[in-house]
Design an enzyme around this catalytic site. Sequence first.
Site, PDB file in Angstrom:
ATOM      1  N   TYR A 510       5.749  40.187  -8.392  1.00 20.95           N
ATOM      2  CA  TYR A 510       4.432  40.093  -7.752  1.00 20.95           C
ATOM      3  C   TYR A 510       4.023  38.635  -7.633  1.00 20.95           C
ATOM      4  O   TYR A 510       4.514  37.754  -8.354  1.00 20.95           O
ATOM      5  CB  TYR A 510       3.382  40.902  -8.522  1.00 20.95           C
ATOM      6  CG  TYR A 510       2.934  40.310  -9.832  1.00 20.95           C
ATOM      7  CD1 TYR A 510       1.833  39.457  -9.916  1.00 20.95           C
ATOM      8  CD2 TYR A 510       3.613  40.607 -11.015  1.00 20.95           C
ATOM      9  CE1 TYR A 510       1.421  38.929 -11.123  1.00 20.95           C
ATOM     10  CE2 TYR A 510       3.202  40.085 -12.229  1.00 20.95           C
ATOM     11  CZ  TYR A 510       2.103  39.243 -12.273  1.00 20.95           C
ATOM     12  OH  TYR A 510       1.698  38.710 -13.470  1.00 20.95           O
ATOM     13  N   CYS A 511       3.132  38.373  -6.672  1.00 18.51           N
ATOM     14  CA  CYS A 511       2.578  37.025  -6.483  1.00 18.51           C
ATOM     15  C   CYS A 511       1.066  37.169  -6.358  1.00 18.51           C
ATOM     16  O   CYS A 511       0.467  38.040  -6.993  1.00 18.51           O
ATOM     17  CB  CYS A 511       3.204  36.352  -5.264  1.00 18.51           C
ATOM     18  SG  CYS A 511       2.946  37.233  -3.710  1.00 18.51           S
ATOM     19  N   ARG A 512       0.438  36.329  -5.561  1.00 25.95           N
ATOM     20  CA  ARG A 512      -1.014  36.419  -5.410  1.00 25.95           C
ATOM     21  C   ARG A 512      -1.411  37.545  -4.469  1.00 25.95           C
ATOM     22  O   ARG A 512      -2.234  38.389  -4.800  1.00 25.95           O
ATOM     23  CB  ARG A 512      -1.592  35.092  -4.912  1.00 25.95           C
ATOM     24  CG  ARG A 512      -3.106  35.134  -4.682  1.00 25.95           C
ATOM     25  CD  ARG A 512      -3.655  33.764  -4.339  1.00 25.95           C
ATOM     26  NE  ARG A 512      -3.098  33.237  -3.118  1.00 25.95           N
ATOM     27  CZ  ARG A 512      -3.542  33.537  -1.885  1.00 25.95           C
ATOM     28  NH1 ARG A 512      -4.515  34.400  -1.727  1.00 25.95           N
ATOM     29  NH2 ARG A 512      -2.998  32.983  -0.826  1.00 25.95           N
TER      30      ARG A 512
END
Length: 547
Positions: A510-512
């Site tokens: 996951y990222c932002r």
Amino acid sequence: MHFAQYYLDCLSQASYLIGDETTGRAVLVDPRRDTDAYVRDAEAAGLRIELVVETHIHADFLSGHLELARATGATVCFGEAAETGFPIRRLRDGERILLGEDDGDGVTLTVLATPGHTLESICLVIREHPDDEVPFGVLTGDTLFVGDVGRPDLLSAAGHSPQDMAARLHHSLHTKLLALPDATRVFPAHGAGSACGRSLSTETSSTIGDQRRLNYALQPMPEADFVRLVTAGQPATPGYFAHDAALNRDGHPLLEPGPPAALTLDEALAARDRQGAALLDCRPLTAYTRAHLAGSFHTSLDTRFAEYTGSVLAPGTPIILLADPGAEQEARLRLARIGYDYVLGHLPDPAAVLERCPALIRHSHRIRYEELVGEQGWVSGEPSGGGALGGGGPVEEKPAGEEAGGEELGGSEVSGEVLGGVELADCEPGGREACGGEADCDEPGRGEPVGRGAAGRGAGGSWPAGVQLIDVRNPAEYEAGALPGARNIPLAGLRHRLGELDPDRPVVLYCRSGNRSVIAAALLEAHGFGDVCDVVGGYEAVAAAAA
């Protein structure tokens, strides 16, 4: 005086044309590699570009000083401390560059030696007349940004510690730039998104007075505190930075314009198998996740395409572009701006090729943030620092990595967006593939239910013990709040740290907002990881659901 700023959003990079309209003499500062716009505008304004000035040896893009010298006959100039593999004019501290009449009147540039970001860094003070008490402005390169200062830890300062360079930067800022009148305009070489600093503003100009008041790094503090402040938490440098710094220092082949050659699918696959060519899918994220060629990498043209490509592909990698029709030339140019010239060609209309060859299709495995929250019971948690969002047990605890360069562009995916022809709100656990694929499809990689693989439930509604949960955001983002048990390996460093992950165990990324995680998932899949998924909407979506 003629003054023009050229701002390149995709690299957050600024260059400047300054000329004296009386004499027609002009200087171009920090040019990008494709120089036609500068030459065209100078001719239209009746100016001759006589000097190309670099404020320092750039690492984040391949500069156009050699291309501009070829096009105009201009002399290339660097600060006095620069060591290059081609002839240059060295500019001394305090030296004046006169663009006006021989009697000394007219536009004048004054050189300020400002080491700190690099040893050879300079700034240029611009005056319409030599004796103007308040300068028109100052070109600050990577010494001073709007809202930040240059990072002191890049490779062009090899042999000097970040602490030593930070002390030099402190001296340069306080004895040179902050000595200028408050009304002096500030024109930096970069804006928000650049990995050359930590918290750059979206504004592309300011004043010395505003920066004196508002810039966190210019507030009154002892030098030792400044050194600690600017050496902590700097983003990781994308993998191509050292490559570009060397080419900018030693010389590089001149840019040769022209569209990439059109290749057949057989030719593209042969180049991949025989030459190690990377199939680079630069279509929009939703098109890639819906259907892509097995083993392809992904960096979309509507994000920081060149920077992200330079993070996931090593310099010198042969590249075959998979772009929407008509976009291949833009992709090639943007790669050339970071010195990725080895583009073998492009696959025309990749979507049509995928339709004709279903056996080669793969679909991105993605999990909705609602399911992620429901799986781990985080819905009632509160975001917290130090890598925690409410409760939950660890998946794997290892040291955090380095920060990915730049900001993530593009909006968040949200529940209900159609990905791969399947409404996310209609994806039921144990049902159809989260992103693409028919329920009765038996092609490899298609039709897997959401409740299996990396996105699947374990006994009792918890993650299987072997899942590797990876946060590919910057360390600063991670420290401000992360999912329980997530390990921080930012996108910029992921290619170099693949050996730290087990390709036989499931990986959740996951990222932002869901852009960098798709790029990371493609990187892992291209390197043989078989069970990879990412979180739609990223940490923003999970944190919103947990609020």
